[in-house]
Design a protein around this motif. Structure first.
Motif, PDB file in Angstrom:
ATOM      1  N   ALA A   1     -10.834   4.407  11.400  1.00  0.00           N
ATOM      2  CA  ALA A   1     -10.559   3.169  10.659  1.00  0.00           C
ATOM      3  C   ALA A   1     -10.870   3.346   9.174  1.00  0.00           C
ATOM      4  N   SER A   2     -11.870   4.181   8.852  1.00  0.00           N
ATOM      5  CA  SER A   2     -12.216   4.410   7.444  1.00  0.00           C
ATOM      6  C   SER A   2     -11.089   5.132   6.712  1.00  0.00           C
TER       7      SER A   2
ATOM      8  N   LYS B   1      -6.979   1.826  14.168  1.00  0.00           N
ATOM      9  CA  LYS B   1      -7.130   0.389  13.944  1.00  0.00           C
ATOM     10  C   LYS B   1      -8.581  -0.058  13.963  1.00  0.00           C
ATOM     11  N   SER B   2      -9.350   0.423  14.941  1.00  0.00           N
ATOM     12  CA  SER B   2     -10.721  -0.070  15.079  1.00  0.00           C
ATOM     13  C   SER B   2     -11.700   1.009  15.511  1.00  0.00           C
TER      14      SER B   2
ATOM     15  N   TYR C   1      -7.878   4.818   7.455  1.00  0.00           N
ATOM     16  CA  TYR C   1      -6.890   3.753   7.251  1.00  0.00           C
ATOM     17  C   TYR C   1      -7.267   2.887   6.051  1.00  0.00           C
ATOM     18  N   ASN C   2      -8.515   2.464   5.982  1.00  0.00           N
ATOM     19  CA  ASN C   2      -8.957   1.583   4.897  1.00  0.00           C
ATOM     20  C   ASN C   2      -8.888   2.271   3.546  1.00  0.00           C
ATOM     21  N   SER C   3      -9.187   3.564   3.499  1.00  0.00           N
ATOM     22  CA  SER C   3      -9.152   4.301   2.234  1.00  0.00           C
ATOM     23  C   SER C   3      -7.738   4.371   1.676  1.00  0.00           C
TER      24      SER C   3
ATOM     25  N   SER D   1       0.160   3.632  12.228  1.00  0.00           N
ATOM     26  CA  SER D   1      -1.013   2.832  11.869  1.00  0.00           C
ATOM     27  C   SER D   1      -1.270   2.899  10.372  1.00  0.00           C
TER      28      SER D   1
ATOM     29  N   GLN E   1      -2.840   0.414  -3.667  1.00  0.00           N
ATOM     30  CA  GLN E   1      -1.767  -0.552  -3.453  1.00  0.00           C
ATOM     31  C   GLN E   1      -1.347  -1.232  -4.742  1.00  0.00           C
TER      32      GLN E   1
ATOM     33  N   GLN F   1      -5.216   2.369   2.486  1.00  0.00           N
ATOM     34  CA  GLN F   1      -4.722   1.023   2.232  1.00  0.00           C
ATOM     35  C   GLN F   1      -5.220   0.480   0.899  1.00  0.00           C
ATOM     36  N   ALA F   2      -6.325   1.032   0.394  1.00  0.00           N
ATOM     37  CA  ALA F   2      -6.894   0.556  -0.871  1.00  0.00           C
ATOM     38  C   ALA F   2      -6.014   0.899  -2.066  1.00  0.00           C
TER      39      ALA F   2
ATOM     40  N   PRO G   1       0.841  -1.206   0.000  1.00  0.00           N
ATOM     41  CA  PRO G   1       0.000   0.000   0.000  1.00  0.00           C
ATOM     42  C   PRO G   1       0.880   1.262   0.000  1.00  0.00           C
TER      43      PRO G   1
END
Length: 352
Positions: free
Chosen positions: A126-127, A121-122, A129-131, A294, A136, A133-134, A70
């Protein structure tokens, strides 16, 4: 078996405290003092771990998957983390071991680090982080990307590190005045004698190697790691969810314990309360560390020591941007104010 994390962490905390293995100071000194010794020490620890872990992989003792890369999260997160460690006065692992010395500023930074890590992380972030990480690429391994055996990368890296070490050891030694030893034998070596950073680095590399089989024996398929376990501690304290208590949690608690033992035995433990300005900086730095580590999927240990040893793009790109973030913060916090002060002094003298 999970208690082996406490033992491994205690060894790491003890060694880092006694060897003053501070990557924040090392990266900062590369820019401000043109002193690369701690960076070279990190390279030694990486080399030791890399040889050892890939040997264990070849023997079928441990498993490793490099996963995806990522890249956007790594670049941005690592740069922010680099800024944060300067404000906090220590990296993630350094903050844990300095807290064990009684430095209350590190406790403040650690609190900010744990809170932000848990939020990323949670929690509500978290959104974010996920955005990131997408974004990659599917291959993280340098060997898979190039089609060259990982042992070629390791061999080239080890040759470079050996060359650096030989060159550094051949330099004329600077004699530093020392006090007459108060202890003798093993006690002097463990708790009084100044440790060479290269010796400390070898020990750190060996402990990082030891972490792999100990961790994987409990089902945690990784080596040293600080950010997620730190977040897990706060999650457990808030929710009581025992599922988050794993080998990594005991590892970071062990770092604190090992540092405390080393500091007490070497008469370096004492509570030190920072002033209000330093406290605020430490808290802000801790939050930036938690956010950056993170987002990047690791700190100066998880990425800068472990993922580099595994010859991944994640590790080496992260290390570069952690250093760049450290240099950027060092410029604005240390260099620029001093330059302005010198310029103002020169102007006053000229006017007079």
């Amino acid at each position: 078996m999970i208690l082996t994390g406490l033992l491994c962490g205690a060894l790491l905390g003890f060694v880092m405290q006694r060897g003053r293995f501070c990557l924040t100071g090392g990266f900062r000194d590369m820019y401000i003092a043109k002193d690369n010794r701690m960076f070279y020490a990190l390279l030694i620890a990486i080399a030791v771990q890399s040889i050892g872990v890939y040997t264990l992989i070849q023997l079928g003792i441990v498993e490793f998957s490099a996963g995806v890369f990522p890249w956007l999260a790594i670049i941005i997160g690592s740069f922010i983390f680099g800024i944060g460690i300067v404000l906090a006065g220590g990296c993630a692992t350094g903050t844990w071991y300095r807290a064990g010395e009684g430095l209350l500023g590190s406790w403040i930074a650690l609190f900010g680090y744990m809170v932000m890590s848990a939020m990323m992380k949670s929690g509500p972030l978290a959104s974010v982080y996920n955005s990131f990480q997408a974004v990659q690429t599917p291959i993280n391994s340098m060997a898979e990307t190039t089609g060259i055996s990982v042992w070629v990368f390791i061999a080239l890296f080890v040759v470079i590190v050996i060359g650096i070490v030989v060159r550094e050891l051949r330099k004329p030694k600077v004699m530093i005045p020392t006090m007459k030893p108060k202890r003798t034998g093993l006690a002097h070596l463990l708790f009084e004698k100044r440790w060479h950073p290269f010796f400390t680095a070898v020990l750190v590399g060996l402990i990082a190697l030891l972490a792999w089989p100990l961790s994987e024996a409990t089902g945690r398929m990784f080596g040293l790691g600080v950010t997620t376990p730190s977040a897990n501690i706060l999650q457990y304290l808030v929710t009581g969810d025992q599922a988050v208590i794993n080998w990594g949690v005991f590892l970071v608690l062990g770092i604190f314990l090992g540092s405390f033992i080393a500091a007490k035995a070497s008469n370096e433990f004492r509570f030190r309360m920072p002033d209000a300005k330093t406290s605020i900086k430490s808290f802000i730095g801790g939050n930036l560390m938690g956010f950056g580590a993170s987002l990047a999927g690791g700190c100066s240990i998880g990425n800068g020591l472990v993922m580099t040893a595994m010859m991944t793009w994640q590790g080496w790109v992260s290390l570069v941007f952690i250093i760049l973030g450290t240099w950027t913060a060092s410029y604005f916090i240390f260099v620029r104010p001093q330059t302005k002060k010198s310029a103002a002094t020169a102007t006053t003298v000229k006017t007079a």
